[in-house]
Enzyme design. Structure first.
Site, PDB file in Angstrom:
ATOM      1  N   ARG A  49     -12.401  -3.757  -7.403  1.00 12.07           N
ATOM      2  CA  ARG A  49     -12.291  -4.544  -6.356  1.00 12.07           C
ATOM      3  C   ARG A  49     -12.964  -5.032  -5.786  1.00 12.07           C
ATOM      4  NH1 ARG A  49      -8.286  -3.210  -2.768  1.00 12.07           N
ATOM      5  NH2 ARG A  49      -6.635  -3.791  -4.533  1.00 12.07           N
ATOM      6  N   ARG A  60      -5.323   3.408   7.642  1.00 13.92           N
ATOM      7  CA  ARG A  60      -4.655   2.302   7.041  1.00 13.92           C
ATOM      8  C   ARG A  60      -5.919   1.668   7.121  1.00 13.92           C
ATOM      9  NH1 ARG A  60      -2.479   1.552   3.007  1.00 13.92           N
ATOM     10  NH2 ARG A  60      -0.131   0.947   2.494  1.00 13.92           N
ATOM     11  N   LYS A  61      -5.680   0.497   5.789  1.00 13.49           N
ATOM     12  CA  LYS A  61      -6.567  -0.640   5.340  1.00 13.49           C
ATOM     13  C   LYS A  61      -6.421  -1.273   6.141  1.00 13.49           C
ATOM     14  CE  LYS A  61      -3.001  -3.549   3.198  1.00 13.49           C
ATOM     15  NZ  LYS A  61      -2.733  -4.323   1.999  1.00 13.49           N
ATOM     16  N   GLY A  69       5.080  -7.872  -7.084  1.00  8.40           N
ATOM     17  CA  GLY A  69       6.360  -6.990  -8.136  1.00  8.40           C
ATOM     18  C   GLY A  69       6.257  -5.606  -7.594  1.00  8.40           C
ATOM     19  N   CYS A  72       1.692  -7.309  -2.003  1.00 11.76           N
ATOM     20  CA  CYS A  72       0.235  -7.454  -2.370  1.00 11.76           C
ATOM     21  C   CYS A  72       0.629  -9.611  -2.903  1.00 11.76           C
ATOM     22  CB  CYS A  72      -0.086  -6.802  -3.139  1.00 11.76           C
ATOM     23  SG  CYS A  72      -0.834  -5.335  -3.343  1.00 11.76           S
ATOM     24  N   GLY A  73       1.819  -9.978  -3.377  1.00  8.09           N
ATOM     25  CA  GLY A  73       1.302 -11.339  -3.273  1.00  8.09           C
ATOM     26  C   GLY A  73       2.128 -12.190  -2.389  1.00  8.09           C
TER      27      GLY A  73
END
Length: 592
Positions: A140, A254-255, A511, A516-517
């Protein structure tokens, strides 16, 4: 589904057998009214003991930040991996070269090196696909504002082309590239190649700041409020230490996501970012109000709330650094699902959290928010796909639909050629997984629209296809429960045969519950799960979400129906479109 449809989807998602041929912008004259933002929770948290505000991390002699000894209990597994070995050492101390020289069989013999490959390499933007592509990685990038060049695109195409059928690339929901099929021995050379064309993958995964998102039309939009590119570029430079690594902010709990808003359209989705900069005037000076805490996770999703803070344009980095350091110092590191920044804000209360940010500001000062943002909340979001005039006379930008964001090496080569031949060599990625070609001379538009590649990447897709978003799915991702990209295309094509919609309907697929979507921001969202069909057999399914909204009246969608077998989704979606989105059934339309 007809065989022709299956063939078209295969062409989109998998390699073909043969390759196919700054300055800040002006303020808008639109009506300026306050943006609608979520109201902070009214419940007052319990008073915060001073001991809770002690920093839980400290800086080591070599510049890394680590947890203090007394805070090393009750940690989640990821924190233990970070304590065992500093992830950034793989980059900043050259550890990647030694690791890349080791065979995977050797790597798997010890926990330390196995954790290097499966966890710590994510600090370099490398994700091992152990479950579905053992020994191969997704890489990424960092691509601030989604802006890239033909040279960069050709380089990435060359990288994935070397991996044949295993190589491909995806446009992500953060205006970014992810390339697939990468082998570990190639990584050092790839990193050097990225650097040579002005790219990096550094700090793009795990507990780091993700790609800074901005207006995809920055600098070319006749109606923009401000050009976001200078802000996102400087944010990215700060985050990565100018590609050298910035260990000050690489050990977050965390992110952490950040965006800068530049248009009334809110293409950047401020409500789902940990920090969103909202353009605002205060005392006659341009600056930015701040929203904080927006996030998605499997157990909880929250919209960002006002920090009641405003900074002049020159202070974008100091306040970002102060917020990150407050989160780094005080954030929880236990239950992984309770470590995003909003959990800390909830625990401390917004005013105490704000005071901790102020402590870390230069001079210990942070102005209260401007009364109004510069966003017109009545603004109707514009469609950037197709041909549109730029603010520069005689030029247009052309938005291309990239079905579910998937491209092959040959596609990237052609996109680079088109950007060079018709534009300035620049391409822009969007959070809807599409691509914009800017700076096209009006005299060249007609010729561009005849390019064979535009049969695949259409500037005028159907109303259901144009906003279709899908995460990687279980084709490559080990966390995904179901296949998403091919299924999203298949379901949408079959639904289009049943109904005709009067306007764009945004459908997102993810998914797994990591979302993430971003299914919660969609009109209709699909979150993968396992379920049972009418015969009681276990099968892939989806929880269906409805009601997500983007823009000034943003709202996160909620579950409409749980555990629907994927093979039963087409009639359900058709019914939803008729009942809630004004769609007309094709047989009725033909009769009329």
């Amino acid at each position: 589904m007809a065989s022709s449809t299956s063939t078209s989807i295969q062409r989109l998602l998998f390699p073909p057998s043969k390759p196919q041929r700054r300055q800040f912008g002006p303020l808008s004259a639109a009506t300026r009214t306050p943006i609608t933002t979520p109201t902070p929770k009214t419940e007052s948290p319990a008073p915060v003991d001073s001991s809770r505000l002690e920093a839980r991390v400290e800086q080591t002699e070599n510049g890394y930040w680590v947890l203090k000894d007394k805070y090393r209990t009750g940690l989640n597994p990821q924190e233990k991996v970070k304590l065992e070995k500093e992830p950034m050492s793989l980059f900043m101390e050259g550890g990647i070269h030694e690791l890349a020289a080791m065979p995977m069989e050797e790597i798997d013999k010890t926990k330390l090196s196995k954790d290097d490959v499966d966890v710590r390499l994510k600090w370099l933007g490398l994700f091992h696909r152990r479950k579905h592509q053992y020994g191969r990685f997704m890489m990424r990038l960092k691509l601030p504002n989604g802006v890239t060049t033909s040279e960069q695109t050709r380089y990435l195409a060359g990288v994935i082309a070397a991996y044949g059928d295993q190589g491909c690339a995806d446009v992500t929901t953060r205006q970014n590239w992810q390339i697939r099929g990468v082998k570990l021995p190639d990584v050092p050379a790839i990193i050097e190649g990225l650097k040579a064309v002005g790219l990096t993958s550094l700090q793009s995964g795990m507990d780091n700041v993700r790609n800074p998102v901005g207006n995809p039309l920055a600098g070319i939009d006749p109606h923009e409020i401000v050009d976001t590119r200078p802000y996102t570029n400087i944010l990215s430079s700060f985050i990565t230490g100018n590609f050298k690594g910035n260990p000050t902010i690489t050990n977050l709990p965390r992110k952490w996501n950040v965006c800068v808003i530049g248009s009334h359209d809110l293409y950047e989705h401020p409500h789902i970012n940990d920090l969103a900069y909202m353009p605002a005037i205060k005392n006659g000076k341009f600056g930015l109000n701040l929203l904080v805490g927006g996030f998605f996770s499997p157990k909880r999703c929250e919209e960002a709330i006002p920090l009641d803070a405003w900074v002049p344009g020159d202070d974008v980095i100091p306040v970002c650094k102060a917020i990150l350091e407050a989160y780094r110092d005080l954030g929880n590191r236990g239950h992984r699902q309770k470590t995003r920044m909003m959990w800390l804000i909830d625990e401390l209360g917004i005013e105490v959290f704000r005071s901790e940010v102020v402590k870390r500001m230069p001079g210990g000062e942070l102005e209260r928010a401007a009364e109004e943002d510069l966003i017109d909340k009545k603004w109707e979001r514009r469609d950037y796909l197709g041909v549109h005039p730029q603010k520069q006379p005689g030029l247009s930008f052309v938005g291309l639909h990239i079905p579910v964001g998937r491209v092959q090496a040959s596609d990237m080569v052609e996109l680079a050629r088109i950007a060079d031949q018709y534009g300035s060599g620049e391409l822009r990625l969007t959070v809807e997984q599409n691509i914009i070609i800017p700076y096209v001379e009006n005299s060249k538009v007609e010729e561009l629209l005849k390019e064979p590649l535009l049969e695949k990447f259409s500037p005028e897709p159907s109303l259901l296809m144009k906003s279709l978003v899908a995460c990687t799915g279980n084709q490559f991702c080990g966390q995904a429960i179901i296949e998403t990209k091919a299924r999203a295309l298949k379901v949408t094509e079959e639904v289009e045969r049943l109904v005709s919609v009067p306007k764009t309907v945004r459908m997102h697929w993810t998914g797994c519950p990591n979302t993430c979507g971003q299914v919660q921001v969609a009109d209709i969202g699909f979150m993968g799960c396992m379920t049972r069909d009418s015969e009681g057999k276990v099968c892939e399914g989806a929880d269906v979400f409805l009601g997500g909204r983007i823009g000034s009246d943003s709202h996160l969608g909620e579950v409409y129906k749980k555990a629907v077998p994927c093979k039963d989704l087409v009639p359900l979606v058709a019914d939803i479109l008729v009942e809630k989105f004004g769609a007309v059934r094709r047989n009725r339309e033909e009769d009329e």
